[in-house]
Scaffold this active site. Structure first.
Site, PDB file in Angstrom:
ATOM      1  N   GLY A   1      36.566  33.918  48.010  1.00 26.82           N
ATOM      2  CA  GLY A   1      35.637  33.648  46.916  1.00 26.82           C
ATOM      3  C   GLY A   1      35.828  34.643  45.782  1.00 26.82           C
ATOM      4  O   GLY A   1      35.781  35.861  45.999  1.00 26.82           O
TER       5      GLY A   1
ATOM      6  N   GLY B   1      33.872  34.706  43.063  1.00 22.78           N
ATOM      7  CA  GLY B   1      32.648  34.729  42.255  1.00 22.78           C
ATOM      8  C   GLY B   1      32.215  36.182  42.071  1.00 22.78           C
ATOM      9  O   GLY B   1      33.030  37.101  42.170  1.00 22.78           O
ATOM     10  N   PHE B   2      30.919  36.398  41.858  1.00 18.87           N
ATOM     11  CA  PHE B   2      30.449  37.767  41.589  1.00 18.87           C
ATOM     12  C   PHE B   2      30.714  38.700  42.767  1.00 18.87           C
ATOM     13  O   PHE B   2      31.213  39.809  42.593  1.00 18.87           O
ATOM     14  CB  PHE B   2      28.961  37.761  41.259  1.00 18.87           C
ATOM     15  CG  PHE B   2      28.692  37.256  39.883  1.00 18.87           C
ATOM     16  CD1 PHE B   2      28.912  38.070  38.782  1.00 18.87           C
ATOM     17  CD2 PHE B   2      28.259  35.966  39.660  1.00 18.87           C
ATOM     18  CE1 PHE B   2      28.692  37.612  37.499  1.00 18.87           C
ATOM     19  CE2 PHE B   2      28.035  35.489  38.379  1.00 18.87           C
ATOM     20  CZ  PHE B   2      28.247  36.317  37.302  1.00 18.87           C
ATOM     21  N   GLY B   3      30.408  38.238  43.992  1.00 22.89           N
ATOM     22  CA  GLY B   3      30.578  39.103  45.155  1.00 22.89           C
ATOM     23  C   GLY B   3      32.037  39.399  45.417  1.00 22.89           C
ATOM     24  O   GLY B   3      32.449  40.561  45.538  1.00 22.89           O
TER      25      GLY B   3
ATOM     26  N   VAL C   1      39.492  27.582  51.845  1.00 21.17           N
ATOM     27  CA  VAL C   1      39.384  27.987  53.247  1.00 21.17           C
ATOM     28  C   VAL C   1      38.555  26.932  53.967  1.00 21.17           C
ATOM     29  O   VAL C   1      37.433  26.631  53.559  1.00 21.17           O
ATOM     30  CB  VAL C   1      38.740  29.387  53.379  1.00 21.17           C
ATOM     31  CG1 VAL C   1      38.629  29.778  54.847  1.00 21.17           C
ATOM     32  CG2 VAL C   1      39.570  30.409  52.616  1.00 21.17           C
TER      33      VAL C   1
ATOM     34  N   GLU D   1      15.560  26.836  32.140  1.00 21.89           N
ATOM     35  CA  GLU D   1      16.532  26.988  31.056  1.00 21.89           C
ATOM     36  C   GLU D   1      17.068  25.634  30.599  1.00 21.89           C
ATOM     37  O   GLU D   1      17.188  25.369  29.399  1.00 21.89           O
ATOM     38  CB  GLU D   1      17.681  27.892  31.539  1.00 21.89           C
ATOM     39  CG  GLU D   1      17.221  29.335  31.677  1.00 21.89           C
ATOM     40  CD  GLU D   1      18.228  30.267  32.367  1.00 21.89           C
ATOM     41  OE1 GLU D   1      17.949  31.464  32.439  1.00 21.89           O
ATOM     42  OE2 GLU D   1      19.276  29.795  32.833  1.00 21.89           O
TER      43      GLU D   1
ATOM     44  N   ASP E   1      25.328  34.911  47.736  1.00 21.37           N
ATOM     45  CA  ASP E   1      24.436  33.773  47.977  1.00 21.37           C
ATOM     46  C   ASP E   1      24.580  33.149  49.355  1.00 21.37           C
ATOM     47  O   ASP E   1      23.673  32.470  49.827  1.00 21.37           O
ATOM     48  CB  ASP E   1      24.702  32.675  46.940  1.00 21.37           C
ATOM     49  CG  ASP E   1      24.119  33.011  45.577  1.00 21.37           C
ATOM     50  OD1 ASP E   1      23.624  34.138  45.403  1.00 21.37           O
ATOM     51  OD2 ASP E   1      24.161  32.135  44.686  1.00 21.37           O
TER      52      ASP E   1
ATOM     53  N   ALA F   1      23.171  37.341  40.711  1.00 23.57           N
ATOM     54  CA  ALA F   1      24.476  37.950  40.480  1.00 23.57           C
ATOM     55  C   ALA F   1      24.502  39.453  40.809  1.00 23.57           C
ATOM     56  O   ALA F   1      25.427  39.917  41.487  1.00 23.57           O
ATOM     57  CB  ALA F   1      24.910  37.691  39.042  1.00 23.57           C
TER      58      ALA F   1
END
Ligand SMILES: Cc1cc2nc3c(=O)[nH]c(=O)nc-3n(C[C@H](O)[C@H](O)[C@H](O)COP(=O)(O)OP(=O)(O)OC[C@H]3O[C@@H](n4cnc5c(N)ncnc54)[C@H](O)[C@@H]3O)c2cc1C
Length: 419
Positions: A11, A13-15, A79, A170, A299, A315
């Site tokens: 992944g 993403g942020f992590g 994966v 939003e 997440d 995040a």
């Protein structure tokens, strides 16, 4: 490099990205796998969905972001399965072994057992989702302009957003602004300012994770720009042209889903007990119970702080966990004790439209313009890549001054009616 321990990060993403960055230049061989070739700044996805930003403004190729990290190899791969006992991953093509593993595959929205609603009510998670949502919004107005049947025209000009968390708030705010400002004078038959934007929330208030006073302020801001807020209301059905709220039917051609959380399906292949949202409950050092060399972050994981409260899917949580998991992986590989993860909460915020937002920063509650300026600053500063930061700021400033969304209002061809 070949003799070094192998850390696999799944992944980008942020992590995952923050984990890979923390492992750059360290005595390990790192492979970062993602099924997409870019890191996506999800907090600005709704801006793409509502034509305020371009897709390329909020995404950065993972290869370029990690160009200088010579010990990190980026591979485009999905994966499919994790074999924790054998320390092996099954990929869409082939397999990959590891000495330490950091899983950061994120989460999506949950349709509460009604996955069949997804085709009628898309959720916002990827660039593809954002562009599809933008297409649906813009085509709804185009179809309405040439629709002769008044009831059908009304359905085309009704937009329902399900879920009153930050994303739903939003989206609803931006939809109302498009109708009342951006395209208000662009049509001849319809009056876009009469479009209905309805925000449906099952709980008692919108932005339930914020203090009550800020929820009230957010609801007032939404109502001021013309959003109908329906709290304490559950969606019981969604079809191509309607939403059911209990016994009440609302005819609407555009329904957007921003409710519930479901961890990425990969978590189900781990063979460990998951929580109701499919998340992996992790140890205080972020490792997966019974597998001290494997970590789950962001997440997709469930981390409880010292008070027993679960950390939210944000995040900064994923970023801080990425850095801690990377350090703990190095510690584990060199036989040193791992460290407990501690979240430093720097605040949460949500925007409601042009110059309106709510924020809690360091315990201080903000609303209105100050919160919006704080929101703008934080979101620009954390965008990956300088080019993006400056371009986005410029695009934003122009959109702010002119109310215009320019060429981003262009959408795909007429493909027949509806979804
Ligand atoms: C619309 C929206 C608005 C948001 N707004 C905010 C906000 O304002 N502030 C805030 O703090 N947070 C916000 N969030 C939440 C925030 O984006 C997440 O908490 C954060 O992205 C979690 O990071 P992560 O690394 O766990 O997962 P993600 O960032 O989702 O990254 C997961 C990565 O894993 C990859 N992946 C998934 N499955 C596989 C697989 N099987 N194989 C290979 N790769 C895979 C995906 O392609 C993705 O790149 C928002 C989220 C959304 C959707």
């Amino acid at each position: 490099m070949a003799g070094l321990p192998h850390v696999v990060v799944v992944g980008g993403g942020f992590g995952g990205l923050y984990a890979a960055r923390a492992l750059a230049g360290r005595p390990v061989r790192v492979t970062l796998l993602d099924r997409r070739n870019h890191h996506l700044f999800q907090p600005l996805l709704y801006q793409v969905a509502t034509a305020a930003l371009n897709a390329s403004d909020i995404a950065a190729p993972l290869r370029s972001v990690l160009r200088r990290a010579k010990n990190v190899t980026v591979l485009l791969a999905e994966v499919e399965k994790v074999n924790l006992a054998e320390r092996r991953l099954t990929l869409d093509r082939g397999e990959l072994g590891y000495d330490a593993l950091i899983l950061a595959v994120g989460a999506g929205h949950s349709y509460f057992g009604h996955e069949d609603w997804e085709v009628f009510a898309p959720s916002l998670k990827s660039l593809e989702d954002a562009l599809e949502i933008r297409r649906r919004i813009l085509l709804a107005y185009e179809y309405a302009e040439r629709e002769l049947d008044a009831a059908e025209q009304r359905a085309l000009l009704t937009f329902v957003v399900v879920g009153g968390g930050p994303t739903g708030v939003e989206l609803a705010g931006a939809l109302a602004e498009i109708a009342r400002q951006t395209i208000a004078r662009d049509f001849r038959t319809i009056d876009p300012t009469r479009a209905r934007v309805i925000l449906v929330e099952g709980g008692k208030r919108v932005l339930a994770s914020f203090p009550e006073s800020l929820s009230r302020s957010a609801q007032k801001s939404l109502e001021r720009i013309g959003v109908e807020v329906r709290t304490g209301t559950t969606v019981t059905g969604v079809t191509a042209d309607a939403v059911w709220l209990g016994g009440e039917q609302i005819r609407a051609r555009t329904v957007l889903w921003a409710a519930g959380v479901a961890a990425a399906p990969l978590a189900r292949t781990l063979g460990v007990t998951l929580d109701r949202s499919g998340r992996v409950p992790v140890e205080p050092d972020l490792s997966i119970p019974g597998h001290p060399e494997a970590f789950a972050i962001g997440d997709m994981s469930l981390f409880r702080d010292t008070t027993g409260a679960a950390l939210p899917g944000l995040a900064p949580v994923a970023m801080q966990q990425g850095a801690r998991a990377a350090d703990n992986a190095l510690r584990r590989l060199s036989g040193r004790p791992t460290r407990v993860f501690r979240y430093r909460d720097k605040g949460t915020m949500a925007t409601i439209g042009r110059a309106a937002a709510v924020a809690v920063i360091g315990g201080v509650k903000l609303s209105g313009l100050p919160a919006w300026l704080a929101w703008l600053f934080v979101h620009i500063m954390f965008l990956i890549g300088f080019r993006n930061r400056f371009l986005v700021l410029f695009e934003w400033a122009w959109a702010y001054i002119s109310w215009q969304r320019g060429a981003r209002l262009i959408t795909g061809p007429w493909r027949g009616r509806g979804g």
